[in-house]
Design a protein around this motif. Structure first.
Motif, PDB file in Angstrom:
ATOM      1  N   GLY A 107       0.825  -1.265  -0.070  1.00  0.00           N
ATOM      2  CA  GLY A 107      -0.085   0.021  -0.051  1.00  0.00           C
ATOM      3  C   GLY A 107       0.726   1.193  -0.031  1.00  0.00           C
ATOM      4  O   GLY A 107       1.853   1.209  -0.347  1.00  0.00           O
ATOM      5  N   CYS A 108       0.385   2.343   0.524  1.00  0.00           N
ATOM      6  CA  CYS A 108       0.987   3.499   0.604  1.00  0.00           C
ATOM      7  C   CYS A 108       2.205   3.592   1.436  1.00  0.00           C
ATOM      8  O   CYS A 108       2.158   2.903   2.623  1.00  0.00           O
ATOM      9  CB  CYS A 108       0.299   4.727   1.085  1.00  0.00           C
ATOM     10  SG  CYS A 108       0.966   6.227   1.442  1.00  0.00           S
ATOM     11  N   ALA A 109       3.337   3.708   1.095  1.00  0.00           N
ATOM     12  CA  ALA A 109       4.703   3.715   1.725  1.00  0.00           C
ATOM     13  C   ALA A 109       4.603   4.671   2.911  1.00  0.00           C
ATOM     14  O   ALA A 109       5.485   4.388   3.776  1.00  0.00           O
ATOM     15  CB  ALA A 109       5.725   4.214   0.824  1.00  0.00           C
ATOM     16  N   TYR A 110       3.986   5.370   3.016  1.00  0.00           N
ATOM     17  CA  TYR A 110       3.862   6.472   4.336  1.00  0.00           C
ATOM     18  C   TYR A 110       2.700   6.139   5.314  1.00  0.00           C
ATOM     19  O   TYR A 110       2.799   5.820   6.414  1.00  0.00           O
ATOM     20  CB  TYR A 110       3.709   7.999   3.758  1.00  0.00           C
ATOM     21  CG  TYR A 110       4.915   8.115   2.998  1.00  0.00           C
ATOM     22  CD1 TYR A 110       6.267   8.198   3.310  1.00  0.00           C
ATOM     23  CD2 TYR A 110       4.627   8.109   1.533  1.00  0.00           C
ATOM     24  CE1 TYR A 110       7.264   8.423   2.532  1.00  0.00           C
ATOM     25  CE2 TYR A 110       5.643   8.689   0.600  1.00  0.00           C
ATOM     26  CZ  TYR A 110       6.876   8.831   1.192  1.00  0.00           C
ATOM     27  OH  TYR A 110       8.023   8.922   0.350  1.00  0.00           O
ATOM     28  N   CYS A 111       1.467   5.918   4.819  1.00  0.00           N
ATOM     29  CA  CYS A 111       0.384   5.970   5.770  1.00  0.00           C
ATOM     30  C   CYS A 111      -0.004   4.386   5.680  1.00  0.00           C
ATOM     31  O   CYS A 111      -0.849   3.897   6.700  1.00  0.00           O
ATOM     32  CB  CYS A 111      -0.746   6.820   5.471  1.00  0.00           C
ATOM     33  SG  CYS A 111      -1.893   6.333   4.078  1.00  0.00           S
ATOM     34  N   GLY A 112       0.358   3.655   4.676  1.00  0.00           N
ATOM     35  CA  GLY A 112      -0.110   2.296   4.845  1.00  0.00           C
ATOM     36  C   GLY A 112      -1.281   2.110   4.147  1.00  0.00           C
ATOM     37  O   GLY A 112      -1.673   0.677   4.142  1.00  0.00           O
ATOM     38  N   CYS A 113      -2.047   2.864   3.553  1.00  0.00           N
ATOM     39  CA  CYS A 113      -3.383   2.673   3.229  1.00  0.00           C
ATOM     40  C   CYS A 113      -3.652   1.950   1.862  1.00  0.00           C
ATOM     41  O   CYS A 113      -2.278   1.786   1.072  1.00  0.00           O
ATOM     42  CB  CYS A 113      -4.158   4.029   3.022  1.00  0.00           C
ATOM     43  SG  CYS A 113      -3.681   4.826   1.531  1.00  0.00           S
ATOM     44  N   ALA A 114      -4.444   1.323   1.538  1.00  0.00           N
ATOM     45  CA  ALA A 114      -4.491   0.313   0.325  1.00  0.00           C
ATOM     46  C   ALA A 114      -4.490   1.307  -0.984  1.00  0.00           C
ATOM     47  O   ALA A 114      -5.193   2.313  -0.978  1.00  0.00           O
ATOM     48  CB  ALA A 114      -5.481  -0.658   0.582  1.00  0.00           C
ATOM     49  N   ALA A 144       2.656   6.114  -3.084  1.00  0.00           N
ATOM     50  CA  ALA A 144       2.259   6.964  -2.378  1.00  0.00           C
ATOM     51  C   ALA A 144       0.810   7.350  -2.692  1.00  0.00           C
ATOM     52  O   ALA A 144       0.391   7.214  -3.721  1.00  0.00           O
ATOM     53  CB  ALA A 144       2.885   8.084  -1.895  1.00  0.00           C
ATOM     54  N   CYS A 145      -0.273   7.236  -1.528  1.00  0.00           N
ATOM     55  CA  CYS A 145      -1.406   7.866  -1.854  1.00  0.00           C
ATOM     56  C   CYS A 145      -1.414   9.122  -2.253  1.00  0.00           C
ATOM     57  O   CYS A 145      -0.306  10.009  -1.934  1.00  0.00           O
ATOM     58  CB  CYS A 145      -2.437   7.607  -0.820  1.00  0.00           C
ATOM     59  SG  CYS A 145      -1.986   8.423   0.702  1.00  0.00           S
ATOM     60  N   LYS A 146      -2.317   9.880  -2.926  1.00  0.00           N
ATOM     61  CA  LYS A 146      -2.294  11.301  -3.384  1.00  0.00           C
ATOM     62  C   LYS A 146      -1.983  12.278  -2.180  1.00  0.00           C
ATOM     63  O   LYS A 146      -1.426  12.963  -1.993  1.00  0.00           O
ATOM     64  CB  LYS A 146      -3.551  11.543  -4.198  1.00  0.00           C
ATOM     65  CG  LYS A 146      -3.736  10.808  -5.426  1.00  0.00           C
ATOM     66  CD  LYS A 146      -3.142  11.843  -6.514  1.00  0.00           C
ATOM     67  CE  LYS A 146      -3.209  11.107  -7.823  1.00  0.00           C
ATOM     68  NZ  LYS A 146      -2.424  11.673  -8.779  1.00  0.00           N
ATOM     69  N   ARG A 147      -2.751  11.760  -0.998  1.00  0.00           N
ATOM     70  CA  ARG A 147      -2.884  12.615   0.240  1.00  0.00           C
ATOM     71  C   ARG A 147      -1.434  12.749   0.890  1.00  0.00           C
ATOM     72  O   ARG A 147      -0.731  13.888   1.049  1.00  0.00           O
ATOM     73  CB  ARG A 147      -3.799  11.933   1.008  1.00  0.00           C
ATOM     74  CG  ARG A 147      -4.276  12.999   2.285  1.00  0.00           C
ATOM     75  CD  ARG A 147      -5.214  12.053   3.162  1.00  0.00           C
ATOM     76  NE  ARG A 147      -4.829  11.820   4.529  1.00  0.00           N
ATOM     77  CZ  ARG A 147      -5.099  12.884   5.485  1.00  0.00           C
ATOM     78  NH1 ARG A 147      -5.726  13.882   5.187  1.00  0.00           N
ATOM     79  NH2 ARG A 147      -4.703  12.709   6.731  1.00  0.00           N
ATOM     80  N   CYS A 148      -0.943  11.725   0.814  1.00  0.00           N
ATOM     81  CA  CYS A 148       0.537  11.530   1.462  1.00  0.00           C
ATOM     82  C   CYS A 148       1.404  12.465   0.465  1.00  0.00           C
ATOM     83  O   CYS A 148       2.436  13.093   1.079  1.00  0.00           O
ATOM     84  CB  CYS A 148       0.963  10.288   1.845  1.00  0.00           C
ATOM     85  SG  CYS A 148       0.429   9.557   3.336  1.00  0.00           S
ATOM     86  N   ASN A 149       1.459  11.965  -0.742  1.00  0.00           N
ATOM     87  CA  ASN A 149       2.211  12.489  -1.808  1.00  0.00           C
ATOM     88  C   ASN A 149       2.282  14.088  -1.671  1.00  0.00           C
ATOM     89  O   ASN A 149       3.101  14.860  -1.686  1.00  0.00           O
ATOM     90  CB  ASN A 149       2.009  12.111  -3.046  1.00  0.00           C
ATOM     91  CG  ASN A 149       3.243  12.261  -4.175  1.00  0.00           C
ATOM     92  OD1 ASN A 149       4.295  12.603  -3.582  1.00  0.00           O
ATOM     93  ND2 ASN A 149       2.919  12.332  -5.397  1.00  0.00           N
TER      94      ASN A 149
HETATM   95 ZN   LIG Z   1      -0.776   7.606   2.239  1.00  0.00          ZN
END
Ligand SMILES: [Zn+2]
Length: 192
Positions: A107-114, A144-149
């Motif tokens: 998933g996202c490398a930062y928050c871990g979301c799918a 990364a998810c858009k949010r984290c990025n």
């Molecule tokens: Zn994320």
């Protein structure tokens, strides 16, 4: 006859004048249209937004979208170009890289979301930002998810993780190591 001579003698000046008037006129029209847009928006924001949606839809019908693969190709080329421009180390990114990266990180490398890997939700992020000397290469790209990025932007990656409260050492251990190896070797993999 004198007129032609006059034109010839002052061609440059006249041309400049014409351009200046044209530009002035254009700026005036643009300013008026902008003012009108703002007025309409302030008067009735909901109607304004609705109208915008309709316009957008119409545009989309008139200009059919490129396929997702096509768009991804453009995005990839754009990133590589940007990286080269900045003088970053650039290594080829294989086409299946994103899927491999998502598998490795789960998933996202930062928050871990799918992540579903679509361009709408998923980005490939330069872990060390290009602006901080990071490479445009498989070993510096994480899903990364858009949010984290967006939130990470050009920040120091470890600072960002710290602020997020992500325990990176623990997270690192849960990485799928075999998939990660594929990632690191991704460039030669593509050639084979
Ligand atoms: Zn994320």
């Amino acid at each position: 006859m004198w007129r032609r001579e006059y034109w010839r003698a002052n061609a440059e000046h006249l041309q400049r004048e014409r351009r200046r008037r044209y530009k002035e006129q254009r700026d005036r029209i643009a300013a008026r249209e902008k003012a009108s847009r703002i007025r309409r928006r302030d008067q009735d924001p909901e109607a304004f937004r609705a109208q915008r949606r309709v316009k957008k839809k119409r545009y989309k019908i008139a200009h059919p979208e490129p396929t997702p693969a096509c768009r991804e190709m453009f995005r990839r080329a754009k990133r590589a170009r940007r990286a080269r421009k900045r003088g970053a180390i650039t290594k080829p990114i294989p086409p299946n890289f994103l899927a491999l990266a998502i598998a490795a990180f789960g998933g996202c490398a930062y928050c871990g979301c799918a992540l579903d890997g679509s361009g709408k939700t998923t980005d490939l992020d330069h872990f060390v930002p290009l602006s901080r000397g990071g490479a445009h290469a498989p070993y510096n790209l994480v899903p990364a998810c858009k949010r984290c990025n967006t939130r990470k932007s050009a920040r120091d990656p470890f600072e960002f993780l710290h602020d997020l409260g992500t325990d990176f050492t623990r997270y690192n251990r849960s990485l799928d190591k075999s998939a990660l190896l594929c990632l690191i070797d991704a460039a030669p993999l593509e050639a084979g």
